[in-house]
Scaffold this active site. Structure first.
Site, PDB file in Angstrom:
ATOM      1  N   PRO A 376       0.826  -1.215   0.000  1.00  0.00           N
ATOM      2  CG  PRO A 376      -0.004  -1.037   2.157  1.00  0.00           C
ATOM      3  CD  PRO A 376       0.673  -1.994   1.244  1.00  0.00           C
ATOM      4  CB  SER A 377       0.080   4.734  -1.047  1.00  0.00           C
ATOM      5  OG  SER A 377      -0.227   4.425  -2.390  1.00  0.00           O
ATOM      6  N   GLY A 378       2.548   4.677   1.087  1.00  0.00           N
ATOM      7  CA  GLY A 378       3.030   5.092   2.386  1.00  0.00           C
ATOM      8  C   GLY A 378       3.734   3.993   3.155  1.00  0.00           C
ATOM      9  N   GLY A 379       3.985   2.871   2.486  1.00  0.00           N
ATOM     10  CA  GLY A 379       4.625   1.761   3.177  1.00  0.00           C
ATOM     11  C   GLY A 379       6.127   1.878   3.287  1.00  0.00           C
ATOM     12  N   GLY A 380       6.733   2.786   2.536  1.00  0.00           N
ATOM     13  CA  GLY A 380       8.176   2.984   2.613  1.00  0.00           C
ATOM     14  C   GLY A 380       8.932   2.538   1.389  1.00  0.00           C
ATOM     15  CB  THR A 382       9.288   6.262  -2.635  1.00  0.00           C
ATOM     16  OG1 THR A 382       8.243   5.890  -3.536  1.00  0.00           O
ATOM     17  CG2 THR A 382      10.126   7.365  -3.275  1.00  0.00           C
ATOM     18  CD  GLU A 505       3.816   0.309 -11.622  1.00  0.00           C
ATOM     19  OE1 GLU A 505       4.149  -0.234 -12.686  1.00  0.00           O
ATOM     20  OE2 GLU A 505       3.385  -0.318 -10.658  1.00  0.00           O
TER      21      GLU A 505
END
Length: 620
Positions: A376-380, A382, A505
């Site tokens: 999920p987004s915000g998982g670390g 990047t 991505e």
């Protein structure tokens, strides 16, 4: 919104003097320029005495040609000395500011990414342009006035005491009174000027931020909001400008008033002295001329001290930038990274104290294989990429290549071994040919660029352009489509010949036709390289050799697609949602839009492609 850096050092001359010393100004030129200014000032001190002799009966008939030649020579020497001094000071100031800007520019390029998280781009631009310009103005236009002004004032006062000490004492009764008024006004001017500099930096930051993202502003309909934001800063600048005007409105008339008061006092008292015979008419004229030579330098000194106050504020901000710790570029050369595993051992990191983004992350990335990072987004995800690129250092734990810490390798060597293709794939303003070879130290001819473009499937659209490889791409590549930018970015990565490939991505924002072409280009790029990819769509990574599932800064699952489907409930939920979406999309698209070769096993022993995602970039 990032925070703005304000100077808080107060009225401190040390940063300014330290900055001048570190800039290594041309001391010889400055000394020569000041000497010439002093000579010009000394010559000007003789002129009133010559005038005194003329007024007191010194006739032109008694002047010899030699004296006339001497006087003319003195005037010419004064003019020449003053002119050369101005030129040398300007030259020295320009050299100093060029050296300072070069040093600051180098610093800005070597500062870590963390610095730019807190400083707005416009503020850095203001340091490079506005603040360095203030220091240049001080050196080239006002530095000499300190020495010449002091000499002129001291010399004039000494002569005045010699001419008539009583009238000189009368003169000194007025000057202290004027100082009581002018000094507080000078302090007010300093505070206003300092505030003006800070607001100008903020205004530059607003302009840079908005204009660099003008398409986002217009697409979001945010013109009114940004107009109001900019208007507020302009209003603040107007407020400071009006306050500066008010102080100037006091200073200028007061200086004129002081001068007129002195003139009236000197003429009135001097007239009495002349009528009584205690003072000659020539001495009175000389007295008035010397008075002018006191008032004018005083005005220049006032300007000098105002400018040095501005320079002190500018120096503080520049020194704040220069004292930031740079990235460490030293280290050994990186070996063949494509043959060595990358290992993360209990890596923790947070952008702010107490706010952890990664929490004791441990994993191993096998060389020559594809490792996908999903979740999920915000998982670390990047942030993990940023640590691998060494934009930041882990706060806890280590990252190794083989058995060595990646921090042991030089930054140039490490980043030179990484090829990064992001979702946006930004390009620099320039031609298409300029972008693939950007950052390469070796010479790259057009034949190599053409070969890389062909492997990236970019040659077809480039050849169709009227100017071909000389086509201007525009700022950030806005004249090209997303798929075209991606293919040029892949060509850039191919020319770098990276050992480690990082994909963020790289096809998610493309249409089906562009995605198909970019996927084939990525297949060429991935051969023989360790590949790490951030994927938001599970359909693109079902054939990866290893999938790492990240949530809330931790790796909660690892394995191949089928393993995670069986063992990881959240991955299974993600897969069901996303692959159902992929089924719906595939039925809506014409069959010709899909990449041919579904289900082919061309991976040298790898499993067949997932039936829904045949031909995706992770199918070798």
């Amino acid at each position: 919104m990032t925070t703005s850096t304000k100077s808080t050092g107060g009225n401190n001359l040390r940063p300014f003097l330290k900055l001048l010393k570190e800039t290594k100004p041309p001391y010889g030129l400055l000394a020569l320029a000041v000497t010439l200014s002093v000579i010009s000032t000394l010559v000007s001190l003789v002129i009133p005495m010559f005038t005194k002799g003329l007024v007191d009966g010194f006739s032109l008939a008694s002047v010899s040609r030699l004296q006339i030649a001497g006087i003319a020579g003195a005037f010419i020497a004064q003019t020449a000395a003053a002119g050369i001094s101005v030129y040398l000071l300007n030259y020295a100031g320009q050299k100093m500011v060029a050296g300072l800007r070069e040093r600051l520019w180098r610093k800005l390029l070597l500062l870590p990414i963390s610095y730019y998280n807190d400083i707005r781009t416009g503020e850095s631009v203001s340091r490079m342009t506005s603040d360095t310009g203030i220091i240049k103005t001080l050196v080239s236009e006002h530095a000499a006035s300190l020495f010449t002004g002091i000499i002129s004032i001291v010399g004039s006062i000494s002569v005045l005491f010699y001419l008539n000490w009583k009238m000189t004492l009368v003169l000194f009764t007025v000057l202290p009174l004027s100082a009581l008024v002018l000094v507080p006004l000078g302090r007010m001017m300093y505070k206003i000027s300092k505030g003006m500099q800070d607001e100008t930096a903020s205004f530059t930051a607003v302009l840079s931020g908005v204009l660099s993202e003008i398409r986002l502003v217009k697409a979001s309909g945010a013109e009114r909001r940004e107009y109001e934001s900019g208007k507020n800063v302009i209003t603040n600048l107007l407020s400071y400008g009006i306050r500066e005007g008010k102080v100037s409105a006091w200073i200028t008339p007061l200086v004129s008033l002081v001068f007129m008061m002195l003139l009236v006092v000197i003429i009135g008292y001097g007239g009495v002295q002349v009528s009584s015979g205690a003072l000659t008419a020539g001495e009175l004229v000389a007295f008035i001329l010397y008075l002018i030579q006191i008032i004018m330098p005083l005005t220049q000194l006032t300007t000098f001290f105002t400018q040095i106050q501005k320079s002190m504020g500018a120096s503080e901000r520049i020194m704040e930038t220069l004292k930031h710790e740079e990235e460490k570029y030293e280290g050994e050369e990186m070996a063949d990274g494509a043959r060595l595993p990358i290992t993360l051992e209990n890596v923790s990191f947070g952008y702010k104290t107490g706010a952890s983004v990664l929490n004791k992350v441990s994993c191993s990335i096998t060389p020559g294989e594809v490792t996908a990072i999903v979740g999920p987004s915000g998982g670390g995800k990047t942030t993990l990429f940023s640590l691998l690129e060494r934009f930041y250092e882990p706060q806890e734990g280590v990252i190794r290549l083989g058995g060595k810490l990646i921090s042991d390798f030089s930054l140039r060597s490490w980043r030179g071994g990484i090829g990064y293709v992001s979702q946006e794939s930004p390009l620099l303003a320039g031609t298409i040919a300029d972008n693939p070879r950007y950052g390469l130290e070796r010479e790259v001819d057009l034949a190599e660029i053409r070969q890389a473009a062909a492997m990236a499937y970019a040659d077809t659209f480039i050849d169709e352009l009227p100017d071909g490889y000389d086509t201007e791409v525009g700022e950030r590549g806005v004249k090209l489509s997303g798929g075209q930018r991606q293919r040029i970015a892949i060509a850039r990565a191919l020319l770098r010949d990276p050992k480690i490939l990082m994909l963020d991505e790289a096809t998610s924002s493309l249409d089906s036709k562009s995605e198909a072409v970019v996927q084939k280009a990525l297949s060429n790029l991935m051969k023989g390289r360790t590949t790490i990819v951030i994927a938001h769509r599970l359909s693109t990574v079902v054939n990866a050799d290893q999938i790492l599932f990240m949530e809330k800064g931790e790796i909660t699952g690892r394995g191949r697609h089928e393993e995670l489907l069986r063992e990881h409930s959240l991955y299974r939920e993600f897969a069901q949602q996303q692959l159902q979406t992929a089924d719906t999309e595939s039925r809506e698209h014409v069959e010709g839009e899909e990449i041919t070769g579904h289900g082919q096993n061309t991976g040298g022993g790898r499993r067949p492609a997932h039936p829904r995602v045949g031909g995706r970039i992770f199918e070798s």
